[in-house]
Design a protein around this motif. Structure first.
Motif, PDB file in Angstrom:
ATOM      1  N   LEU A 164      29.778  55.938  38.415  1.00  0.00           N
ATOM      2  CA  LEU A 164      31.194  56.077  38.747  1.00  0.00           C
ATOM      3  C   LEU A 164      31.661  54.683  39.119  1.00  0.00           C
ATOM      4  N   LEU A 165      32.599  54.147  38.388  1.00  0.00           N
ATOM      5  CA  LEU A 165      33.037  52.765  38.576  1.00  0.00           C
ATOM      6  C   LEU A 165      34.505  52.708  38.954  1.00  0.00           C
ATOM      7  N   ASN A 166      34.767  52.185  40.139  1.00  0.00           N
ATOM      8  CA  ASN A 166      36.126  51.838  40.537  1.00  0.00           C
ATOM      9  C   ASN A 166      36.150  50.316  40.565  1.00  0.00           C
ATOM     10  N   ALA A 167      36.539  49.734  39.461  1.00  0.00           N
ATOM     11  CA  ALA A 167      36.558  48.276  39.342  1.00  0.00           C
ATOM     12  C   ALA A 167      37.735  47.657  40.083  1.00  0.00           C
ATOM     13  N   ALA A 168      38.607  48.491  40.655  1.00  0.00           N
ATOM     14  CA  ALA A 168      39.758  48.030  41.437  1.00  0.00           C
ATOM     15  C   ALA A 168      40.568  47.033  40.606  1.00  0.00           C
ATOM     16  N   ALA A 169      40.955  45.920  41.174  1.00  0.00           N
ATOM     17  CA  ALA A 169      41.817  44.962  40.471  1.00  0.00           C
ATOM     18  C   ALA A 169      41.183  44.428  39.191  1.00  0.00           C
ATOM     19  N   TYR A 170      39.842  44.405  39.139  1.00  0.00           N
ATOM     20  CA  TYR A 170      39.174  43.925  37.919  1.00  0.00           C
ATOM     21  C   TYR A 170      39.389  44.862  36.736  1.00  0.00           C
ATOM     22  N   THR A 171      39.817  46.080  36.991  1.00  0.00           N
ATOM     23  CA  THR A 171      40.158  47.021  35.924  1.00  0.00           C
ATOM     24  C   THR A 171      41.142  46.400  34.949  1.00  0.00           C
ATOM     25  N   HIS A 172      42.042  45.614  35.478  1.00  0.00           N
ATOM     26  CA  HIS A 172      43.169  45.094  34.704  1.00  0.00           C
ATOM     27  C   HIS A 172      42.944  43.681  34.176  1.00  0.00           C
ATOM     28  N   THR A 173      41.809  43.075  34.550  1.00  0.00           N
ATOM     29  CA  THR A 173      41.621  41.659  34.214  1.00  0.00           C
ATOM     30  C   THR A 173      40.252  41.296  33.652  1.00  0.00           C
ATOM     31  N   SER A 174      39.246  42.139  33.810  1.00  0.00           N
ATOM     32  CA  SER A 174      37.880  41.693  33.552  1.00  0.00           C
ATOM     33  C   SER A 174      37.329  42.083  32.192  1.00  0.00           C
ATOM     34  N   VAL A 175      37.341  41.123  31.286  1.00  0.00           N
ATOM     35  CA  VAL A 175      36.675  41.296  30.007  1.00  0.00           C
ATOM     36  C   VAL A 175      35.156  41.366  30.234  1.00  0.00           C
ATOM     37  N   ALA A 176      34.660  40.669  31.242  1.00  0.00           N
ATOM     38  CA  ALA A 176      33.221  40.675  31.536  1.00  0.00           C
ATOM     39  C   ALA A 176      32.738  42.072  31.924  1.00  0.00           C
TER      40      ALA A 176
END
Length: 141
Positions: A72-84
Motif C-alpha cells: 500500500l503506497l501513499n507517495a504523498a507529494a511524490y505522487t505528482h512528481t516522481s518518475v523514479a
C-alpha cells in the motif's frame, strides 16, 4: 498457512499525521492507526515504512518486491512528481495499491495528476485513513 505480508509505505510529511492539517488528515498519528489496523487484520502481517526522502522510498519499493505480497503506497507529494517512484513500481512484480487520505481531485489542480497510477493495480483516494483498510481488503482475497 502463512500470513500474507503487506507493507504500507508512506511518503513525505505523513510522519506529521495527527499534527498536520487535522481537518484533512485526522487527529491520530499513523503509528496509532497502524496498531488498530494490525489488531483488525490478524490474518495479515503488516509492516510500515515512512520516509520524506524520494530515494529511500524507491529503495524500499525495490526491497519490498522480494519480501512482501503487496504494497500500500501513499507517495504523498511524490505522487505528482516522481518518475523514479513510477519506474520503481514498474520494475517490480509485487502489486501496489495507491492510497491517498484526501481526495486529490478536490485539491489544488497540480494534485489531480498521479504519475504513479499507471503502474499501480488501483487507487483509493479521499476516504481518509479508511483507505488503508480498503487496500488491505484487496490483498485478503
Amino acid at each position: 498457512m502463512d500470513k500474507k505480508r503487506i507493507i504500507i509505505i508512506n511518503g513525505p510529511n505523513l510522519n506529521l499525521l495527527g499534527k498536520r492539517e487535522p481537518e484533512i488528515y485526522g487527529a491520530d498519528s499513523f503509528e496509532e492507526f497502524l496498531k488498530k489496523l494490525q489488531i483488525k487484520n490478524p490474518e495479515l502481517h503488516i509492516d510500515y515504512y515512512q520516509s520524506n526522502i524520494e530515494g529511500k522510498l524507491v529503495s524500499k519499493i525495490q526491497q519490498a518486491d522480494s519480501d512482501f505480497d503487496g504494497i500500500l503506497l501513499n507517495a504523498a507529494a511524490y505522487t505528482h512528481t516522481s518518475v523514479a517512484i513510477h519506474d520503481a513500481i514498474g520494475a517490480i512484480t509485487t502489486p501496489v495499491v495507491e492510497i491517498h487520505i484526501s481526495n486529490i481531485y478536490k485539491r489544488e489542480e497540480f494534485r489531480h495528476k498521479s504519475i504513479i497510477s499507471s503502474k499501480c493495480v488501483g487507487m483509493i483516494s479521499g476516504l481518509g485513513l479508511k483507505g488503508y483498510q480498503l487496500g488491505l481488503n484487496y490483498f485478503k482475497n
